[in-house]
Scaffold this active site. Structure first.
Site, PDB file in Angstrom:
ATOM      1  N   TYR A 285       0.843  -1.203   0.000  1.00 25.46           N
ATOM      2  CA  TYR A 285       0.000   0.000   0.000  1.00 25.46           C
ATOM      3  C   TYR A 285       0.872   1.244   0.000  1.00 25.46           C
ATOM      4  O   TYR A 285       1.861   1.304   0.721  1.00 25.46           O
ATOM      5  CB  TYR A 285      -0.912   0.029   1.236  1.00 25.46           C
ATOM      6  CG  TYR A 285      -2.372  -0.013   0.835  1.00 25.46           C
ATOM      7  CD1 TYR A 285      -2.953   1.074   0.179  1.00 25.46           C
ATOM      8  CD2 TYR A 285      -3.157  -1.131   1.088  1.00 25.46           C
ATOM      9  CE1 TYR A 285      -4.280   1.032  -0.220  1.00 25.46           C
ATOM     10  CE2 TYR A 285      -4.483  -1.176   0.693  1.00 25.46           C
ATOM     11  CZ  TYR A 285      -5.046  -0.089   0.035  1.00 25.46           C
ATOM     12  OH  TYR A 285      -6.341  -0.132  -0.363  1.00 25.46           O
TER      13      TYR A 285
ATOM     14  N   GLU B  65      -0.511   4.907  -0.485  1.00 30.61           N
ATOM     15  CA  GLU B  65      -1.279   6.135  -0.734  1.00 30.61           C
ATOM     16  C   GLU B  65      -0.381   7.356  -0.618  1.00 30.61           C
ATOM     17  O   GLU B  65       0.454   7.445   0.287  1.00 30.61           O
ATOM     18  CB  GLU B  65      -2.436   6.244   0.268  1.00 30.61           C
ATOM     19  CG  GLU B  65      -3.586   5.314  -0.069  1.00 30.61           C
ATOM     20  CD  GLU B  65      -4.775   5.495   0.856  1.00 30.61           C
ATOM     21  OE1 GLU B  65      -4.709   6.318   1.787  1.00 30.61           O
ATOM     22  OE2 GLU B  65      -5.778   4.795   0.641  1.00 30.61           O
TER      23      GLU B  65
ATOM     24  N   ASP C 176      -7.009  13.481 -25.090  1.00 27.71           N
ATOM     25  CA  ASP C 176      -7.115  12.095 -24.627  1.00 27.71           C
ATOM     26  C   ASP C 176      -6.551  11.208 -25.731  1.00 27.71           C
ATOM     27  O   ASP C 176      -7.216  10.929 -26.723  1.00 27.71           O
ATOM     28  CB  ASP C 176      -8.585  11.767 -24.341  1.00 27.71           C
ATOM     29  CG  ASP C 176      -8.770  10.335 -23.852  1.00 27.71           C
ATOM     30  OD1 ASP C 176      -7.781   9.574 -23.842  1.00 27.71           O
ATOM     31  OD2 ASP C 176      -9.906   9.989 -23.480  1.00 27.71           O
TER      32      ASP C 176
ATOM     33  N   THR D 119      -4.485   6.014 -21.811  1.00 31.93           N
ATOM     34  CA  THR D 119      -4.356   4.660 -21.290  1.00 31.93           C
ATOM     35  C   THR D 119      -2.940   4.204 -21.616  1.00 31.93           C
ATOM     36  O   THR D 119      -2.261   4.778 -22.467  1.00 31.93           O
ATOM     37  CB  THR D 119      -5.346   3.702 -21.973  1.00 31.93           C
ATOM     38  OG1 THR D 119      -5.172   3.806 -23.391  1.00 31.93           O
ATOM     39  CG2 THR D 119      -6.781   4.033 -21.615  1.00 31.93           C
TER      40      THR D 119
ATOM     41  N   LYS E 210      -2.989   0.346 -24.856  1.00 31.03           N
ATOM     42  CA  LYS E 210      -3.389   0.245 -26.269  1.00 31.03           C
ATOM     43  C   LYS E 210      -2.141   0.282 -27.151  1.00 31.03           C
ATOM     44  O   LYS E 210      -1.297  -0.586 -27.003  1.00 31.03           O
ATOM     45  CB  LYS E 210      -4.433   1.315 -26.571  1.00 31.03           C
ATOM     46  CG  LYS E 210      -5.716   1.061 -25.748  1.00 31.03           C
ATOM     47  CD  LYS E 210      -6.758   2.146 -25.879  1.00 31.03           C
ATOM     48  CE  LYS E 210      -7.901   1.877 -24.904  1.00 31.03           C
ATOM     49  NZ  LYS E 210      -8.850   2.995 -24.839  1.00 31.03           N
TER      50      LYS E 210
ATOM     51  N   ARG F  54      -2.690  -2.689 -18.355  1.00 27.00           N
ATOM     52  CA  ARG F  54      -3.936  -1.918 -18.252  1.00 27.00           C
ATOM     53  C   ARG F  54      -3.739  -0.858 -17.175  1.00 27.00           C
ATOM     54  O   ARG F  54      -3.527  -1.184 -16.000  1.00 27.00           O
ATOM     55  CB  ARG F  54      -5.119  -2.822 -17.880  1.00 27.00           C
ATOM     56  CG  ARG F  54      -5.290  -4.015 -18.783  1.00 27.00           C
ATOM     57  CD  ARG F  54      -6.698  -4.575 -18.720  1.00 27.00           C
ATOM     58  NE  ARG F  54      -7.563  -3.757 -19.535  1.00 27.00           N
ATOM     59  CZ  ARG F  54      -7.660  -3.855 -20.860  1.00 27.00           C
ATOM     60  NH1 ARG F  54      -6.949  -4.741 -21.517  1.00 27.00           N
ATOM     61  NH2 ARG F  54      -8.469  -3.069 -21.521  1.00 27.00           N
TER      62      ARG F  54
HETATM   63  C1  LIG Z   1      -9.740   3.429 -23.977  1.00 21.07           C
HETATM   64  C2  LIG Z   1     -10.052   4.846 -23.840  1.00 21.07           C
HETATM   65  C3  LIG Z   1     -10.569   5.371 -22.650  1.00 21.07           C
HETATM   66  C4  LIG Z   1     -10.959   4.524 -21.473  1.00 21.07           C
HETATM   67  O1  LIG Z   1      -9.984   3.722 -20.961  1.00 21.07           O
HETATM   68  P1  LIG Z   1     -10.375   2.509 -19.980  1.00 21.07           P
HETATM   69  O2  LIG Z   1      -9.049   2.040 -19.536  1.00 21.07           O
HETATM   70  O3  LIG Z   1     -11.153   1.537 -20.814  1.00 21.07           O
HETATM   71  O4  LIG Z   1     -11.201   3.075 -18.871  1.00 21.07           O
HETATM   72  C5  LIG Z   1     -10.801   6.725 -22.590  1.00 21.07           C
HETATM   73  N1  LIG Z   1     -10.550   7.524 -23.639  1.00 21.07           N
HETATM   74  C6  LIG Z   1     -10.057   7.054 -24.791  1.00 21.07           C
HETATM   75  C7  LIG Z   1      -9.785   7.982 -25.937  1.00 21.07           C
HETATM   76  C8  LIG Z   1      -9.800   5.708 -24.940  1.00 21.07           C
HETATM   77  O5  LIG Z   1      -9.333   5.248 -26.097  1.00 21.07           O
END
Ligand SMILES: *Cc1c(COP(=O)(O)O)cnc(C)c1O
Length: 436
Positions: A64, A66, A210, A236, A239, A245
């Site tokens: 932990y 925090e 994003d 994220t 991807k 993840r």
């Molecule tokens: C995948 C994605 C998210 C969300 O991510 P999670 O890990 O599934 O919560 C948000 N914004 C964009 C542009 C994404 O491609």
């Protein structure tokens, strides 16, 4: 039932997990087999390296912590602090930003932290609408972000399938959003970060880029970077960046403190240290020269696949792709997206059905199919194989429409055979061809 050792003698199922919980170990081995033997065409998916996989399955699970390095609420952080500092500094160096927060549990909570940092409940937030290619967390009505804030949504143009910055500017002037979000989950074209930045500046909004889908392309130089345009960048890590993840928020110095406070204590408790470690490994891998080759190959594969699909009479949203993603409008083929995706799955081609802009069909049964090349490129599959894959997709979609299960099974066998030559990183290689 196939025994797990038969499927995966060298993999995860062969160790303590198999001894303690054979049922679960068997399921993991079966998932491993699926990932190995089918072609993953979902653009948000990838294969992490064996090193990333290893880092995420460590004793770091047990700790932990925090707070932030040097400012924790629990003792015993001698090592954890170093791990988080390493991940942070690697992210800052790789993306060229002042500050990185590596603690968000995933992309959605990362975006929620940004809202918490820069908006009050009820404030207008301007993002791309979900059915046009945005994300739920960009202010869509069923999401907390659309319920607690006033989600204002931009579209794409009907004639081009592309974002119309004039519409974005008009909406921004009308609604004066606190936050303007660019990026999404089904955008096949380059995002004009400078164009968005000019609009954000005009209306006094914080521009949030994003880049969850395209982060790997950005660091590999295959998509322009939002750094210098967007003071806040969410992404994220699982991807195109090919990490575990998780998620990160990258900021300039002016926005760093507000983001850190929003992530902890605003939204989360203890960070997932095993994920932080795996993010650090993925960032290290992404900083090596071969990763730029990978990013370029992802785009080259997507463009080659798009060209092959067009040759076969497919209609692509925006007419093609600049990145890793292709959105097919199946209307002209007369096969609904869900029928196509489910049939292709039986053919060993894993995709997802998706709305297309101005889709006349409902979201749970839309007209589109979304595909992408990040995962197959991680297996070393190149442009020479794109005609083969386009041929499978074409035959598979037609067979799905006619309910021709025999043809789907034939394609599945062909897919399996080709993939034997392209082992998936991190996935038990022994699983290809070793079991029925
Ligand atoms: C995948 C994605 C998210 C969300 O991510 P999670 O890990 O599934 O919560 C948000 N914004 C964009 C542009 C994404 O491609």
């Amino acid at each position: 039932m196939i025994s797990t050792t038969e499927i995966d003698p060298a993999g995860i199922a062969g160790d303590a997990l198999a001894a303690a919980d054979p049922q679960l170990a068997d399921l993991v081995a079966r998932e491993e087999q699926l990932q190995s033997r089918t072609l993953r065409l979902i653009p948000s998916e990838n294969y992490v390296s064996a090193a990333v996989l290893r880092a995420s399955g460590t004793v770091l699970q047990n700790k932990y912590s925090e707070g932030y390095p040097g400012r924790r609420y629990y003792e015993g952080q001698q090592v954890i602090d170093q791990i988080e500092r390493l991940a942070r500094s690697r992210a800052e160096r790789l993306f060229g930003v002042d500050h990185a927060n590596v603690q968000p549990y995933s992309g959605s909570p990362a975006n929620l932290a940004v809202y918490l940092a820069f908006a009050e409940p009820g404030d207008a937030v301007l993002g791309m609408s979900l059915p046009m290619g945005g994300h739920l967390t960009h202010g869509w009505k069923v999401s907390a972000t659309g319920r607690w804030f006033t989600g204002v949504q931009y579209d794409v143009r009907r004639d081009t399938g592309r974002i119309d910055l004039d519409q974005v500017r008009d909406l921004a002037r009308e609604h004066r959003p606190r936050i303007l979000i660019c990026g999404g989950t089904a955008i096949p074209r380059t995002i004009d970060f400078a164009g968005f930045a000019a609009i954000a500046q005009e209306v006094g909004a914080v521009l949030v880029a994003d880049i969850g889908h395209i982060a790997g392309l950005v660091v590999g130089g295959a998509h322009p970077s939002p750094v210098g345009h967007a003071p806040v960048i969410t992404t994220t890590t699982h991807k195109t960046l090919r990490g575990p993840r998780g998620a990160m928020i990258l900021t300039d110095n002016d926005h760093a403190k507000a983001v850190d406070r929003a992530v902890f204590p605003g939204l989360q408790g203890g960070p997932h240290n095993h994920t932080t470690a795996a993010i650090a490994v993925a960032l290290h891998e992404a900083a090596q020269p071969p990763f730029a080759d990978y990013a370029r190959a992802v785009v080259a594969n997507a463009q080659a696949l798009a060209a092959e699909l067009i040759t076969r009479g497919y209609q692509l949203v925006s007419g093609g792709t600049d990145n890793h993603l292709i959105l097919i409008d199946l209307t002209t083929k007369g096969v609904p997206g869900k029928i196509a995706a489910q049939g292709l799955d039986r053919a060993g081609l894993v995709t997802n059905y998706n709305t297309v802009p101005y889709d006349p069909r409902p979201p749970f049964d839309p007209s589109g199919l979304r595909i992408g090349t990040p995962a197959l490129t991680s297996r070393g599959i190149g442009v020479d194989q794109m005609p083969i894959i386009a041929g499978w997709l074409d035959r598979g979609i037609a067979a799905a429409g006619r309910g021709n299960e025999e043809e789907l099974a034939t394609i599945r066998a062909e897919v399996f055979e080709l993939l034997g030559a392209y082992p998936a990183p991190g996935v038990g290689e022994s699983s290809v061809g070793s079991a029925s």
